[in-house]
Design a protein around this motif. Structure first.
Motif, PDB file in Angstrom:
ATOM      1  N   LEU A  13       0.854  -1.183   0.000  1.00  0.00           N
ATOM      2  CA  LEU A  13       0.000   0.000   0.000  1.00  0.00           C
ATOM      3  C   LEU A  13       0.893   1.237   0.000  1.00  0.00           C
ATOM      4  O   LEU A  13       1.804   1.361   0.813  1.00  0.00           O
ATOM      5  CB  LEU A  13      -0.905   0.021   1.224  1.00  0.00           C
ATOM      6  CG  LEU A  13      -1.777   1.280   1.401  1.00  0.00           C
ATOM      7  CD1 LEU A  13      -2.825   1.365   0.298  1.00  0.00           C
ATOM      8  CD2 LEU A  13      -2.413   1.293   2.787  1.00  0.00           C
ATOM      9  N   ILE A  14       0.656   2.155  -0.935  1.00  0.00           N
ATOM     10  CA  ILE A  14       1.443   3.380  -1.000  1.00  0.00           C
ATOM     11  C   ILE A  14       0.807   4.416  -0.077  1.00  0.00           C
ATOM     12  O   ILE A  14      -0.354   4.791  -0.249  1.00  0.00           O
ATOM     13  CB  ILE A  14       1.508   3.917  -2.439  1.00  0.00           C
ATOM     14  CG1 ILE A  14       2.139   2.873  -3.363  1.00  0.00           C
ATOM     15  CG2 ILE A  14       2.317   5.217  -2.482  1.00  0.00           C
ATOM     16  CD1 ILE A  14       2.146   3.272  -4.827  1.00  0.00           C
ATOM     17  N   GLN A  15       1.577   4.888   0.912  1.00  0.00           N
ATOM     18  CA  GLN A  15       1.096   5.864   1.886  1.00  0.00           C
ATOM     19  C   GLN A  15       1.735   7.228   1.608  1.00  0.00           C
ATOM     20  O   GLN A  15       2.773   7.327   0.950  1.00  0.00           O
ATOM     21  CB  GLN A  15       1.430   5.401   3.307  1.00  0.00           C
ATOM     22  CG  GLN A  15       0.857   4.024   3.640  1.00  0.00           C
ATOM     23  CD  GLN A  15       1.131   3.631   5.071  1.00  0.00           C
ATOM     24  OE1 GLN A  15       0.727   4.321   6.016  1.00  0.00           O
ATOM     25  NE2 GLN A  15       1.821   2.507   5.253  1.00  0.00           N
ATOM     26  N   PHE A  16       1.082   8.288   2.166  1.00  0.00           N
ATOM     27  CA  PHE A  16       1.624   9.630   1.978  1.00  0.00           C
ATOM     28  C   PHE A  16       2.875   9.781   2.824  1.00  0.00           C
ATOM     29  O   PHE A  16       3.003   9.201   3.911  1.00  0.00           O
ATOM     30  CB  PHE A  16       0.586  10.681   2.358  1.00  0.00           C
ATOM     31  CG  PHE A  16       0.977  12.082   1.966  1.00  0.00           C
ATOM     32  CD1 PHE A  16       1.350  12.379   0.668  1.00  0.00           C
ATOM     33  CD2 PHE A  16       0.982  13.099   2.913  1.00  0.00           C
ATOM     34  CE1 PHE A  16       1.711  13.664   0.294  1.00  0.00           C
ATOM     35  CE2 PHE A  16       1.339  14.391   2.559  1.00  0.00           C
ATOM     36  CZ  PHE A  16       1.707  14.669   1.244  1.00  0.00           C
ATOM     37  N   ARG A  17       3.817  10.586   2.342  1.00  0.00           N
ATOM     38  CA  ARG A  17       5.118  10.724   2.997  1.00  0.00           C
ATOM     39  C   ARG A  17       5.007  11.147   4.456  1.00  0.00           C
ATOM     40  O   ARG A  17       5.881  10.840   5.276  1.00  0.00           O
ATOM     41  CB  ARG A  17       5.987  11.703   2.225  1.00  0.00           C
ATOM     42  CG  ARG A  17       5.316  13.060   1.983  1.00  0.00           C
ATOM     43  CD  ARG A  17       6.075  14.226   2.595  1.00  0.00           C
ATOM     44  NE  ARG A  17       5.189  15.318   2.896  1.00  0.00           N
ATOM     45  CZ  ARG A  17       4.983  16.383   2.116  1.00  0.00           C
ATOM     46  NH1 ARG A  17       5.580  16.466   0.946  1.00  0.00           N
ATOM     47  NH2 ARG A  17       4.169  17.344   2.526  1.00  0.00           N
ATOM     48  N   ASP A  18       3.901  11.843   4.865  1.00  0.00           N
ATOM     49  CA  ASP A  18       3.786  12.360   6.235  1.00  0.00           C
ATOM     50  C   ASP A  18       3.674  11.265   7.285  1.00  0.00           C
ATOM     51  O   ASP A  18       3.835  11.529   8.481  1.00  0.00           O
ATOM     52  CB  ASP A  18       2.588  13.301   6.346  1.00  0.00           C
ATOM     53  CG  ASP A  18       2.880  14.665   5.733  1.00  0.00           C
ATOM     54  OD1 ASP A  18       4.005  14.857   5.227  1.00  0.00           O
ATOM     55  OD2 ASP A  18       1.980  15.532   5.745  1.00  0.00           O
ATOM     56  N   VAL A  19       3.429  10.017   6.838  1.00  0.00           N
ATOM     57  CA  VAL A  19       3.382   8.921   7.797  1.00  0.00           C
ATOM     58  C   VAL A  19       4.729   8.767   8.493  1.00  0.00           C
ATOM     59  O   VAL A  19       4.816   8.293   9.631  1.00  0.00           O
ATOM     60  CB  VAL A  19       2.969   7.605   7.097  1.00  0.00           C
ATOM     61  CG1 VAL A  19       4.077   7.100   6.168  1.00  0.00           C
ATOM     62  CG2 VAL A  19       2.617   6.539   8.123  1.00  0.00           C
ATOM     63  N   LEU A  20       5.792   9.234   7.840  1.00  0.00           N
ATOM     64  CA  LEU A  20       7.125   9.125   8.428  1.00  0.00           C
ATOM     65  C   LEU A  20       7.325  10.115   9.572  1.00  0.00           C
ATOM     66  O   LEU A  20       8.285   9.999  10.338  1.00  0.00           O
ATOM     67  CB  LEU A  20       8.193   9.346   7.356  1.00  0.00           C
ATOM     68  CG  LEU A  20       8.213   8.328   6.206  1.00  0.00           C
ATOM     69  CD1 LEU A  20       9.293   8.674   5.192  1.00  0.00           C
ATOM     70  CD2 LEU A  20       8.418   6.918   6.748  1.00  0.00           C
ATOM     71  N   LYS A  21       6.420  11.092   9.705  1.00  0.00           N
ATOM     72  CA  LYS A  21       6.517  12.033  10.824  1.00  0.00           C
ATOM     73  C   LYS A  21       6.036  11.388  12.113  1.00  0.00           C
ATOM     74  O   LYS A  21       6.574  11.658  13.194  1.00  0.00           O
ATOM     75  CB  LYS A  21       5.688  13.281  10.530  1.00  0.00           C
ATOM     76  CG  LYS A  21       6.166  14.083   9.328  1.00  0.00           C
ATOM     77  CD  LYS A  21       5.272  15.292   9.078  1.00  0.00           C
ATOM     78  CE  LYS A  21       5.719  16.093   7.868  1.00  0.00           C
ATOM     79  NZ  LYS A  21       4.850  17.270   7.605  1.00  0.00           N
ATOM     80  N   THR A  22       5.038  10.525  12.018  1.00  0.00           N
ATOM     81  CA  THR A  22       4.491   9.858  13.199  1.00  0.00           C
ATOM     82  C   THR A  22       5.037   8.447  13.378  1.00  0.00           C
ATOM     83  O   THR A  22       4.957   7.887  14.473  1.00  0.00           O
ATOM     84  CB  THR A  22       2.956   9.791  13.105  1.00  0.00           C
ATOM     85  OG1 THR A  22       2.586   9.110  11.897  1.00  0.00           O
ATOM     86  CG2 THR A  22       2.361  11.194  13.084  1.00  0.00           C
ATOM     87  N   GLN A  23       5.566   7.872  12.285  1.00  0.00           N
ATOM     88  CA  GLN A  23       6.148   6.533  12.354  1.00  0.00           C
ATOM     89  C   GLN A  23       7.572   6.590  11.797  1.00  0.00           C
ATOM     90  O   GLN A  23       7.830   6.148  10.685  1.00  0.00           O
ATOM     91  CB  GLN A  23       5.316   5.529  11.563  1.00  0.00           C
ATOM     92  CG  GLN A  23       3.878   5.399  12.038  1.00  0.00           C
ATOM     93  CD  GLN A  23       3.084   4.423  11.174  1.00  0.00           C
ATOM     94  OE1 GLN A  23       3.594   3.399  10.724  1.00  0.00           O
ATOM     95  NE2 GLN A  23       1.814   4.735  10.950  1.00  0.00           N
ATOM     96  N   PRO A  24       8.497   7.169  12.550  1.00  0.00           N
ATOM     97  CA  PRO A  24       9.863   7.325  12.037  1.00  0.00           C
ATOM     98  C   PRO A  24      10.522   5.973  11.768  1.00  0.00           C
ATOM     99  O   PRO A  24      10.185   4.960  12.389  1.00  0.00           O
ATOM    100  CB  PRO A  24      10.575   8.076  13.161  1.00  0.00           C
ATOM    101  CG  PRO A  24       9.769   7.794  14.385  1.00  0.00           C
ATOM    102  CD  PRO A  24       8.356   7.667  13.938  1.00  0.00           C
ATOM    103  N   VAL A  25      11.437   5.984  10.829  1.00  0.00           N
ATOM    104  CA  VAL A  25      12.138   4.750  10.450  1.00  0.00           C
ATOM    105  C   VAL A  25      13.638   4.955  10.597  1.00  0.00           C
ATOM    106  O   VAL A  25      14.122   6.082  10.741  1.00  0.00           O
ATOM    107  CB  VAL A  25      11.799   4.358   8.988  1.00  0.00           C
ATOM    108  CG1 VAL A  25      10.322   4.014   8.857  1.00  0.00           C
ATOM    109  CG2 VAL A  25      12.188   5.472   8.018  1.00  0.00           C
ATOM    110  N   ASP A  26      14.359   3.858  10.560  1.00  0.00           N
ATOM    111  CA  ASP A  26      15.817   3.915  10.658  1.00  0.00           C
ATOM    112  C   ASP A  26      16.453   4.223   9.301  1.00  0.00           C
ATOM    113  O   ASP A  26      17.485   4.902   9.222  1.00  0.00           O
ATOM    114  CB  ASP A  26      16.367   2.576  11.168  1.00  0.00           C
ATOM    115  CG  ASP A  26      15.780   2.179  12.509  1.00  0.00           C
ATOM    116  OD1 ASP A  26      15.890   2.973  13.458  1.00  0.00           O
ATOM    117  OD2 ASP A  26      15.210   1.076  12.600  1.00  0.00           O
TER     118      ASP A  26
END
Length: 308
Positions: free
Chosen positions: A246-259
């Protein structure tokens, strides 16, 4: 044909059928004879080596080093005959000697003159006149003989395939690039698996086009790499073709940070990097594909920062 062959020649027939033509040649001029045909079987002790498979010009010609390649009533079955002849020409560049090509096909000169529609049937997508047959042979070499037979219903030609030095260099470059691609697929796949084994949270930035191609080439499956983001709202809510994330909007990385963020398209690294800085999105490492490896994108973008 026999008169043009050296002593103890190596002869290959593509589409040899039951092998009668090869057997006749072998009786007149002993040598090494090979027949290729995926749809035929040949009796034992036929006098030649039979291969029940398609002939592969770019591998079989360099390996067998033939003096003569024979195609009798085969070329008219090809949807792209010129392309196949060019592959024969390319393969012949890897021989230490000049290679002869003998081709025989039906001739439609009389068909056109007498309007015999029954001759146009599904097994023959190609129809050769004397003129068109001559032209296609001249594309790959010097015509030594050209004759019609069977009351002009058949035409055959003997061609000496050209020696083209630049094709030899193209062959070398192509082979080198192919080997590097295989090395790259193995190396990047290993790097990706190492991220999974280390428990890293990974996001792929981009879900279509070149990003989707990257995921297919390197096996970026939905189970190990479920998080795919994109800057384009029109792509959000759709899925990566083939791999299914599923392609999500880039802002998901603000609440779900990744390494780790992987940007598959190197030419997009600069604008995505600036977008991340502008939107306050960060990761310990940003990787991109370069020279067959995943490399630190910051090393490619030294000094690039968002404007004040």
């Amino acid at each position: 044909t026999v008169a043009h062959l050296p002593e103890h020649p190596t002869v290959v027939e593509i589409g040899c059928g039951s092998g009668h033509f090869l057997q006749a040649l072998a009786q007149r001029r002993p040598g090494r004879y090979f027949g290729f045909d995926p749809n035929s079987s040949v009796v034992h002790n036929s006098g030649f080596q039979f291969e029940a498979r398609f002939f592969e010009p770019l591998t079989d010609i360099p390996q067998l080093q033939p003096d003569l390649i024979v195609m009798r009533h085969v070329l008219e079955h090809f949807s792209r005959p010129a392309a196949f002849l060019e592959r024969l020409l390319l393969g012949a560049q890897q021989c230490s000697h000049s290679v002869l090509l003998l081709i025989e096909v039906p001739c439609v000169d009389r068909l056109l003159a007498s309007i015999r529609l029954a001759d146009f049937f599904y097994e023959h997508p190609q129809q050769f006149t004397t003129s068109s047959f001559t032209a296609i042979l001249q594309r790959v070499g010097a015509v030594q003989c050209l004759e019609r037979a069977y009351w002009d219903e058949v035409i055959w030609g003997l061609v000496q395939l050209r020696r083209v030095p630049v094709l030899q260099e193209h062959w070398r470059q192509t082979a080198t690039w192919r080997d590097r691609c295989q090395e790259a697929r193995a190396a990047v796949a290993q790097q990706l698996q190492a991220l999974v084994a280390a428990g890293k949270k990974v996001a792929i930035w981009g879900g279509t086009g070149k990003a989707a191609a990257f995921m297919h080439h390197y096996g970026v499956d939905a189970e190990r790499f479920p998080l795919v983001v994109d800057s384009d709202p029109a792509k959000v809510g759709t899925h990566v073709p083939g791999t299914g994330q599923l392609i999500q909007f880039r802002d998901v990385l603000k609440t779900q940070p990744v390494d780790v963020i992987i940007i598959p398209s190197q030419w997009r690294v600069r604008d995505i990097w600036l977008e991340m800085e502008r939107e306050g999105i960060a990761a310990a490492v940003v990787l991109t594909e370069c020279n067959g490896r995943l490399v630190d994108a910051s090393a490619l973008l030294a000094g690039v920062r968002a404007p004040n």
